[in-house]
Write a protein that holds these residues in place. Structure first.
Motif, short mmCIF file in Angstrom:
data_model
loop_
_atom_site.label_atom_id
_atom_site.label_comp_id
_atom_site.label_asym_id
_atom_site.label_seq_id
_atom_site.Cartn_x
_atom_site.Cartn_y
_atom_site.Cartn_z
N ALA A 1 0.78 -1.10 -0.03
CA ALA A 1 -0.25 -0.23 -0.05
C ALA A 1 0.80 1.43 -0.13
N GLU A 2 1.92 1.23 0.76
CA GLU A 2 2.70 2.50 0.93
C GLU A 2 3.21 2.99 -0.45
N PRO A 3 3.79 2.35 -1.44
CA PRO A 3 4.34 2.99 -2.63
C PRO A 3 3.02 3.64 -3.39
N ARG A 4 1.67 3.25 -2.94
CA ARG A 4 0.81 3.90 -3.96
C ARG A 4 0.09 4.98 -3.14
N SER A 5 0.56 5.41 -2.05
CA SER A 5 0.23 6.66 -1.27
C SER A 5 0.88 7.91 -2.17
N PRO A 6 0.08 9.05 -1.90
CA PRO A 6 0.58 10.37 -2.38
C PRO A 6 2.12 10.44 -2.07
N TYR A 7 2.84 10.81 -2.99
CA TYR A 7 4.25 10.80 -2.87
C TYR A 7 4.63 12.38 -2.35
N LEU A 8 5.78 12.54 -1.80
CA LEU A 8 6.21 14.09 -1.50
C LEU A 8 6.69 14.94 -2.75
N SER A 9 6.08 15.89 -2.80
CA SER A 9 6.25 16.75 -3.92
C SER A 9 7.43 17.87 -3.62
N PRO A 10 7.90 18.25 -4.70
CA PRO A 10 8.69 19.36 -4.84
C PRO A 10 8.35 20.66 -3.96
N GLY A 11 9.20 21.16 -3.16
CA GLY A 11 8.69 22.59 -2.38
C GLY A 11 8.10 21.76 -1.07
N TYR B 1 -9.08 3.17 -1.08
CA TYR B 1 -8.89 3.14 -2.33
C TYR B 1 -7.47 3.56 -2.61
N PHE B 2 -6.50 2.88 -3.17
CA PHE B 2 -5.11 3.27 -3.47
C PHE B 2 -5.19 3.67 -5.03
N TYR B 3 -4.46 4.59 -5.19
CA TYR B 3 -4.24 5.09 -6.88
C TYR B 3 -3.29 4.07 -7.45
N ALA B 4 -3.72 3.65 -8.42
CA ALA B 4 -2.71 2.82 -9.33
C ALA B 4 -2.37 3.54 -10.80
N ASP B 5 -3.48 3.95 -11.46
CA ASP B 5 -3.42 4.42 -12.75
C ASP B 5 -4.51 4.95 -13.03
N GLU B 6 -4.61 5.64 -14.11
CA GLU B 6 -6.05 6.39 -14.68
C GLU B 6 -6.82 5.07 -15.07
N THR B 7 -6.52 4.15 -15.51
CA THR B 7 -7.41 2.94 -16.00
C THR B 7 -8.01 2.25 -14.87
N LYS B 8 -7.31 2.23 -13.69
CA LYS B 8 -8.13 1.76 -12.58
C LYS B 8 -9.09 2.56 -12.06
N ALA C 1 -11.28 7.22 -5.09
CA ALA C 1 -11.27 6.08 -5.98
C ALA C 1 -11.52 6.77 -7.46
N LEU C 2 -11.61 7.94 -7.78
CA LEU C 2 -11.66 8.49 -9.01
C LEU C 2 -10.44 9.33 -9.53
N GLY C 3 -9.64 9.27 -8.89
CA GLY C 3 -8.50 10.17 -9.54
C GLY C 3 -7.29 9.99 -8.27
N ARG C 4 -6.30 10.89 -8.75
CA ARG C 4 -4.87 10.88 -8.07
C ARG C 4 -5.06 11.57 -6.65
N PRO C 5 -4.76 10.90 -5.88
CA PRO C 5 -4.81 11.63 -4.26
C PRO C 5 -4.02 12.89 -4.15
N GLN C 6 -2.72 12.90 -4.89
CA GLN C 6 -1.97 14.12 -4.47
C GLN C 6 -2.73 15.16 -5.04
N PHE C 7 -3.72 15.20 -5.92
CA PHE C 7 -4.29 16.54 -6.37
C PHE C 7 -5.15 16.82 -5.06
#
Length: 609
Positions: free
Chosen positions: A171-181, A208-215, A245-251
């Protein structure tokens, strides 16, 4: 910050709205001691009378008083249950109260599957935990339960409860990543590796964990099937969705930070104008002083800011409140400078939101498009779409995007319902602001009130990461907040046909309070403005007496294949562990009804309709 850097998500969000309506001068009433008294909102011309609405040509339609509801009558509470179902409930709820068993529920389920084999394991689960908390494997399998519940006045909120059974390491790699700044970011809205598994210490909400847009497209298709199943199962049904479930959690993280920094900036300017500590809808900035502040900070000249307010029809009264302020983050204004605010520590202007790549912008637009597809289908089928609340670091964005859906789809009736978590310190402010905005813009307000599902995780994260705990300090304070929000909405319902609320609670005192306040305010259950909701397999002694007395009440109905809902079942066991510790009333009522049937010889009778 160049206008081209403006996130497409903000532009896309606003492109979904309905045309803005003229602002009402009505103000939300305040309920705290010491807050200035405010007049009630003007009556809605469509509103009903205190006794059930008006008939043709304005004639009064008198409703009979609602039947009394008795939550202590086991015969009425469990009329819909067979004796076998009573036994199953007694066994499962008793097992849920055993700490060692529940703590290892996932491991025990996996071990049982290995020892028994898949076929016998599924049969065992359907006789116990799965049968208690899950309606069936697919849309066809759940129809008998939905129809039987409907016969007793109980509707359904369908939820396809399948989720990936990931290990914490997966699960951890699918969590939102640390962004620049990240150093300039708010701690609450940063991704932290130790909380990468967002299921940790969460017992009553699917993750839900983000995998890609297809998911994400697959999740949307699943939600669509659930909406279609809801539309085909009964009238006035609900379907639940989660935006993670519908998009990238980082957003959602970054957009949440934008909204909260912008709100914090408003309150900082309010404090400079000597208006700190006022209720949120009483806090108003004087436009002239605001223009001077913006000019002094280098954000905009007086001429530029005057153009903003003129173009928005804001500030015509000489003041700007938080709703006006929030509306400035809007593509219609094209005010890219408003994405810059001063850092009060450094005195420098800083961007609210970092630059996104083109692909990230597209991911944001796709999330909004998926929401639009789901809401459109729900509207076509007469289904209400309930957007679940999630963690506080996602919730500001989730609420804002849900608000955009309400602006578009709730013009004629409440199709999209937002969820408000009353364990949050800011819950009352959130509810009052959305109600007031719906009144100003003329759309229907729909809400679900819950206490909250992420308490343990939220408190642990705030303490470890180092930001203020966003939750009320005690269970009692949460109850007070729930009652305050509920009472506010109920009083608003008295004046308007455009407000509906679901009281999602297993707390008998909360339900009793709601019934009493409805009677005092003249809100008849037949008006279907106030709904009640409980989870399948829990608190039938609340749900079914409400349904049989004519109150709109719903079961949250999960469904899905046995193997794929095991994570959900594990959480139900954990949730019931705490629930059973607090109250044994349901178990006592189940025993009473079982013994009554045994003594009277009606043990093998079918449930009566």
């Amino acid at each position: 910050m160049a206008s081209s850097a403006r996130p497409l998500a903000l532009r896309a969000a606003c492109s979904l709205r309905a045309p803005r309506c003229l602002r009402s001068t009505a103000a939300a009433r305040q309920e705290q001691p010491g807050e200035p008294a405010r007049p009630p909102p003007p009556p809605d011309p469509e509103r009903g009378s205190a006794h059930g609405g008006t008939g043709p040509r304005g004639t009064r339609r008198v409703q009979p008083p609602p039947p009394a509801v008795d939550f202590g009558d086991p015969r009425e509470a469990f009329r819909s249950k067979s004796s076998a179902e009573l036994v199953r409930a007694l066994v499962v709820l008793r097992l849920c109260a055993l700490e060692p068993l529940v703590a290892r529920s996932r491991q025990l389920m996996n071990l049982s599957r290995k020892l028994l084999g898949q076929q016998r394991f599924e049969k065992l689960m359907k006789m116990t935990f799965y049968g208690q908390f899950v309606a069936g494997e697919d849309q066809e399998a759940i129809k008998p339960l939905i129809q039987r519940n409907r016969a007793f006045g109980v509707g359904s909120v369908l939820d396809y409860s399948v989720e990936e059974d990931l290990t914490p390491e997966e699960a951890e790699p699918r969590s939102p990543y640390l962004s620049p700044g990240a150093a300039q970011r708010e701690k609450q809205y940063l991704a932290h590796r130790e909380f990468g598994d967002r299921r940790d210490r969460v017992i009553s909400a699917r993750t839900y964990f983000y995998a890609d847009e297809t998911k994400c497209d697959q999740h949307m298709d699943t939600f669509l099937r659930c909406i279609e199943a809801s539309g085909g199962s009964s009238e006035d049904s609900f379907s639940a969705i989660k935006l993670t479930a519908l998009g990238r959690p980082q957003f959602l993280l970054q957009f949440s930070e934008v909204l909260m920094k912008w709100r914090k900036f408003f309150h900082q300017m309010a404090a400079e104008q000597g208006k700190a500590g006022l209720a949120v809808m009483e806090t108003k900035l004087e436009v002239k002083k605001l223009q001077e502040t913006l000019a002094n900070l280098g954000i905009a000249t007086k001429a530029e800011s005057q153009h903003w307010f003129t173009g928005e029809d804001l500030g015509v009264s000489g003041t700007v409140d938080l709703l006006d302020w929030n509306s400035l983050i809007d593509s219609r204004t094209k005010l890219s400078k408003l994405l810059l605010i001063p850092n009060m520590k450094t005195g420098q202007l800083e961007p609210l939101l970092s630059h996104f790549t083109e692909e990230e912008d597209l991911q944001m637009k796709r999330m909004l498009q998926r929401m639009d597809v789901l809401a459109t289908r729900a509207l076509e089928l007469g289904v209400r779409l309930m957007v679940d609340a999630e963690q506080t670091y996602f919730q500001p964005a989730i609420s804002r995007l849900t608000l955009e859906m309400q602006r578009k789809f709730n013009m004629e009736k409440a199709v999209v319902f937002n969820t408000f978590q009353c364990y949050l310190k800011e819950a009352y402010d959130n509810v009052t602001m959305d109600v007031e905005l719906s009144r100003r813009e003329g759309w229907h307000f729909g809400a679900k009130l819950v206490r909250g599902a992420y308490m343990e995780q939220e408190q642990a994260r705030a303490a470890q990461v180092g930001y203020e705990d966003p939750l009320n300090p005690t269970y009692e304070k949460t109850n007070e907040m729930y009652q305050r929000c509920l009472d506010y909405v109920l009083e608003e319902i008295k004046y308007s046909q455009k407000i509906k609320v679901m009281v999602a609670s297993h707390n008998e005192d909360t339900v009793t309070f709601t019934i009493r306040r409805m009677a005092e305010l003249g809100i008849h259950p037949s008006e279907k403005k106030v709904y009640f909701g409980q989870l399948l397999g829990m608190c039938d002694q609340i749900t079914f007496p409400l349904g049989q007395a004519g109150y709109p009440v719903y079961k949250y109905v999960p469904y899905g294949p046995v193997n794929e809902v095991l994570p959900y079942l594990s959480r139900r066991a954990l949730e019931n562990r705490g629930f059973m510790k607090r109250a044994k009333r349901e178990r006592d009522l189940l025993w009473s009804e079982f013994k009554r049937r045994l003594i009277t010889g009606s043990l093998f009778c079918n449930p009566s309709h």
